[in-house]
Each structure stands twice: as C-alpha cells, then as structure tokens.
Design a protein around this motif. Sequence first.
Motif, PDB file in Angstrom:
ATOM      1  N   ALA A  52      30.849  45.131  31.125  1.00 62.04           N
ATOM      2  CA  ALA A  52      31.115  46.355  32.037  1.00 62.04           C
ATOM      3  C   ALA A  52      30.306  47.413  31.612  1.00 62.04           C
ATOM      4  O   ALA A  52      29.784  48.086  32.362  1.00 62.04           O
ATOM      5  CB  ALA A  52      32.452  46.527  32.425  1.00 62.04           C
ATOM      6  N   GLY A 104      35.468  42.543  31.343  1.00 56.47           N
ATOM      7  CA  GLY A 104      35.533  42.871  29.741  1.00 56.47           C
ATOM      8  C   GLY A 104      34.664  44.156  29.379  1.00 56.47           C
ATOM      9  O   GLY A 104      33.580  44.635  30.308  1.00 56.47           O
ATOM     10  N   LYS A 105      35.200  45.037  28.490  1.00 53.55           N
ATOM     11  CA  LYS A 105      34.666  46.241  28.309  1.00 53.55           C
ATOM     12  C   LYS A 105      32.988  46.041  27.974  1.00 53.55           C
ATOM     13  O   LYS A 105      32.503  46.954  28.447  1.00 53.55           O
ATOM     14  CB  LYS A 105      35.491  46.821  27.052  1.00 53.55           C
ATOM     15  CG  LYS A 105      34.791  48.082  26.818  1.00 53.55           C
ATOM     16  CD  LYS A 105      35.611  48.859  25.554  1.00 53.55           C
ATOM     17  CE  LYS A 105      35.220  50.200  25.362  1.00 53.55           C
ATOM     18  NZ  LYS A 105      35.866  50.584  24.291  1.00 53.55           N
ATOM     19  N   GLU A 152      33.424  38.437  44.805  1.00 54.81           N
ATOM     20  CA  GLU A 152      33.712  39.748  44.191  1.00 54.81           C
ATOM     21  C   GLU A 152      32.769  40.909  44.691  1.00 54.81           C
ATOM     22  O   GLU A 152      32.915  42.103  44.228  1.00 54.81           O
ATOM     23  CB  GLU A 152      33.183  39.478  42.738  1.00 54.81           C
ATOM     24  CG  GLU A 152      33.972  38.364  42.055  1.00 54.81           C
ATOM     25  CD  GLU A 152      33.008  36.989  42.317  1.00 54.81           C
ATOM     26  OE1 GLU A 152      33.366  36.043  41.752  1.00 54.81           O
ATOM     27  OE2 GLU A 152      31.950  37.066  43.109  1.00 54.81           O
ATOM     28  N   ASP A 201      36.467  51.097  36.060  1.00 56.02           N
ATOM     29  CA  ASP A 201      37.562  50.804  35.424  1.00 56.02           C
ATOM     30  C   ASP A 201      37.816  49.095  35.930  1.00 56.02           C
ATOM     31  O   ASP A 201      38.449  48.254  35.055  1.00 56.02           O
ATOM     32  CB  ASP A 201      38.875  51.753  35.492  1.00 56.02           C
ATOM     33  CG  ASP A 201      38.807  52.860  34.755  1.00 56.02           C
ATOM     34  OD1 ASP A 201      38.038  52.960  33.561  1.00 56.02           O
ATOM     35  OD2 ASP A 201      39.373  53.594  35.116  1.00 56.02           O
ATOM     36  N   GLU A 202      37.619  49.259  37.249  1.00 56.05           N
ATOM     37  CA  GLU A 202      37.883  47.694  37.808  1.00 56.05           C
ATOM     38  C   GLU A 202      36.803  46.850  37.214  1.00 56.05           C
ATOM     39  O   GLU A 202      37.078  45.613  36.869  1.00 56.05           O
ATOM     40  CB  GLU A 202      37.746  47.955  39.408  1.00 56.05           C
ATOM     41  CG  GLU A 202      39.013  48.754  39.792  1.00 56.05           C
ATOM     42  CD  GLU A 202      38.807  48.902  41.363  1.00 56.05           C
ATOM     43  OE1 GLU A 202      39.716  49.097  42.249  1.00 56.05           O
ATOM     44  OE2 GLU A 202      37.745  49.080  41.875  1.00 56.05           O
ATOM     45  N   GLY A 231      35.390  46.963  34.300  1.00 55.10           N
ATOM     46  CA  GLY A 231      36.140  46.471  32.919  1.00 55.10           C
ATOM     47  C   GLY A 231      37.210  45.500  32.950  1.00 55.10           C
ATOM     48  O   GLY A 231      37.340  44.689  32.040  1.00 55.10           O
ATOM     49  N   GLU A 232      38.130  45.549  33.822  1.00 55.51           N
ATOM     50  CA  GLU A 232      39.161  44.689  34.049  1.00 55.51           C
ATOM     51  C   GLU A 232      38.589  43.329  34.149  1.00 55.51           C
ATOM     52  O   GLU A 232      39.147  42.320  33.929  1.00 55.51           O
ATOM     53  CB  GLU A 232      40.258  45.334  34.997  1.00 55.51           C
ATOM     54  CG  GLU A 232      40.958  46.520  34.335  1.00 55.51           C
ATOM     55  CD  GLU A 232      41.783  46.971  35.609  1.00 55.51           C
ATOM     56  OE1 GLU A 232      41.865  46.225  36.577  1.00 55.51           O
ATOM     57  OE2 GLU A 232      42.487  47.952  35.182  1.00 55.51           O
ATOM     58  N   ARG A 233      37.808  43.258  35.183  1.00 58.57           N
ATOM     59  CA  ARG A 233      37.309  42.057  35.623  1.00 58.57           C
ATOM     60  C   ARG A 233      36.056  41.438  34.707  1.00 58.57           C
ATOM     61  O   ARG A 233      36.449  40.311  34.614  1.00 58.57           O
ATOM     62  CB  ARG A 233      36.568  42.207  36.795  1.00 58.57           C
ATOM     63  CG  ARG A 233      36.068  41.112  37.716  1.00 58.57           C
ATOM     64  CD  ARG A 233      35.004  41.371  38.735  1.00 58.57           C
ATOM     65  NE  ARG A 233      35.751  42.151  39.766  1.00 58.57           N
ATOM     66  CZ  ARG A 233      35.179  43.067  40.568  1.00 58.57           C
ATOM     67  NH1 ARG A 233      33.847  43.005  40.969  1.00 58.57           N
ATOM     68  NH2 ARG A 233      35.734  43.810  41.456  1.00 58.57           N
TER      69      ARG A 233
END
Length: 437
Positions: free
Chosen positions: A100, A96-97, A352, A89-90, A92-94
Amino acid sequence: MTTGARPNRKGDLIHWQRTAGPAPVCDTLTTKIAADVVVVGGGLTGTRTALGLAESGARVVLLEGQKIGFGASGRSGGQCNPIWRATPDELGERLGKALATRLIETTLGSADALFDDINQYGITCDHAQNGWVQAAHCASAQRSLERLGTAWNAAGATIRFQDKDETVRSSGSPAYDFSLFHPKGGHVQPLSLTRGFAHAAIEHGATLYENSPVLSMKNTDGIWTVTTASGTVSAPQVILTTNAYSDDLWPKLRQTFFPLVSVSLATAPLSVEQQKTVLPGGVTIADTRRAIYYSRYDRDNRLIFGCVGSTDNSADFGGIARLKEGLGIVFPQLHGIGIEATWAGRIAVTPEMMPHLHEPAPGVLAGLGFSGRGIAMTSVMARTLIKKALGAADDTLPFAVTPVQSLPLHWASRKLIPLAAPAMTLRDKIDTMLNRS
C-alpha cells in the motif's frame, strides 16, 4: 437545434477521431519475425509499455487487432483523475502496509508523471492540468468525500474542500453542495495521447502492427509463438494489454473484470459567455453517482459529457436520453445546446475498483482493469509492466502480482450488464431524494 449525431450499430461517431493528431503508419503482420517482447493491444497501456521497453534497448513488437487507440483509449472522456476511491488506510488493510505504501506514493505522483511524459516526448494531445472537481451528488456522498479527502491529504495530497458556493464558482454547476478539488487533475485528448505514445515507441525502435488480431499463443522451450491470421512473432516475453476488449486469447482473463460501458456526447462549441459559467478555468468534473456524470472541454470549447451506458451503441437502453438528462442536471444553463456526436466505449471494472497485474505463466504478463481511472493509471501500469518485464522484483512494484481468477457467476453478470446503467441511475435518483445535502 438538431443534434447532428446519427447513432449506428458500429459505435457511433467517435468525436476524438475528428480532432486527433496523425495516426502512426503501421503495416499488417504478414511474416514470421522474432523479438524480445510482444505487446498485444495498442491502447494507452500497450503503446506506453512498448515505448518504455524500446527505450531500454529491447526488440519490441506490438500487435493491435484494429487500429491504434481503437478501444477504450480512443473512446474515454480523457480525464486524468489521479486518486483511488479507497482511502490509504483501506488500501493498507486490503494490500498490506508495504504494498500500500508503494501504491500510495505512486498514486500521489501519477498525474505529474503523465504530464511529464507528454512534455518529454513532445506529444500534442490538447493536454491541460487545471484540476479536477469531484462533486458529491447527495449528503451521504459528501460524507464519503470528506473522509476520502481527509485521508489522502494526511498521506500527502493537496486536496481542497469546497462548499456549495466554491463548487459553483469552480465548476459552474448548481447541482452540487460540496466537492473536492484535486489540483493535480486534468484532461487530455485520449486518442491523440495514444497515438503520441505510438509515434514515440516507433521512434525508439519498436515495431507496431495494426489489423493483426492475435489468434493463439503457444510456448515451446521458453519461447512464445504469437500467431495472427498472416504471421507470427516469437519472443520469450508476451505482455497482454487488451483491457476491456480482452477476448479468450488467454483463458479466463476476460472473466476477471466486468466490461461496463461509458457513453459520451460532444456539444456544439460553447460561446465565450457560456464558457464563463461552465467549467470556468478549464477544470474537469466528475461526481459520485453510481452512473457517474463527468465533463470537460475539448480544444475547440465543445463540452464533452459522459455517463454510464449499456452497450457499444450509445443509444441502447436509453443511453443518449440519460446523457441529455444528465447534461441538463449538471449544466442547466446549456439548455437547447446542439449535440454534435455521441459514442460509447467499454471500461474494465474490477470488484476492487483497482487494476490487476497478472503473471499467468512464465514469460506472460497482463495489466488491466482500470475501473474509470485509465488516463492516469494506464501509465502507472505500463511503467510497472516495463519494470517487471525487465526483471524487477515483485516487492518493488506498486501493484500485487496476482493469479488470473474468474469472478463467480461472471457469465450471468455479463448478460445483466446492459441493465446496470438504468438500475444505477434509478438508485442514484433515490439517493438524491433521500439524502439531500
């Protein structure tokens, strides 16, 4: 017992050099030649990239400034830890879907892909895929690991949660009350693996040069001329795979990461009885400390144990003392065991904690910044560089193609890096005292 290890200012006795497979025979570049691709850097990323491109039919030249595997690839702990520190999920947030999703899928298969490579190319590198114990050093770290394991299992991983008794049984260490067991994890002899990729690249038609540091790169009408002290290579494509040993060859590239240091030791071989109580089953272990402790066996049942260091000399700023202290904490049953070697190597750590894929100019690619996940993820990056160099669209890759950007106050941070390991060690001790699990 005496240590048998005599540190020096040139990087100590690197244990892997004693047990590695044969080095490839590589000349120094002394002529002007042409190629389709020039790979700069002869570590795991570079040799695997050269191999894949040569398999595709490209004329590949690899240039290494020292010897094949000189840098991090010949100095790491050799552990295949195939998961990121961030949850899906992190990511995806960083990222984009879509991106990710590609990265998560690639990550889940990264360990198997590496060991499949080893088998496909017949590389002898003392490899074992017996699993990885990821241990929590305090209660807050346990909660973080529980979230991490739950999230990655939901994405398709098969991580097992282990309480204190299970952690002790699987690792032999009484230092931890909780761990994750990653069945896909394992370890390799990292220098042997690098040399194995190099041999395979040569067999598939790549030409590798050692002792040929690149001094400059110049583009003329879409052709890059890569110059060493005694020769040049001209090609439309250059791939930079110098990772933590990057210099100023490409402007600002080495300012995109922090060159932290990993220090390691090799013990005397453990007895059969000791092996029953230390990493039984041949698993690897790494914990959640900032100044991480990690360990695995070599082929002769020596224990390789490492942590974060300060400089290329393992003794600086108490590096060896931290190693011995850590060994006593994680495996107190080995009190008094002989130490045969100590060494240090740089690792490229990004903010990151994820690799960077750059395309700073047409015909130039760079992949670096593995942040302690290099054994599994250098191969992922190599495959990505191969695809990109052969024309794959960016939206098919597991890493985003990003510009080269200097980190703020990078010059100041580099000066403080030797103090980072003692500072992280102190914070870890405070965490342990305040957050006992």
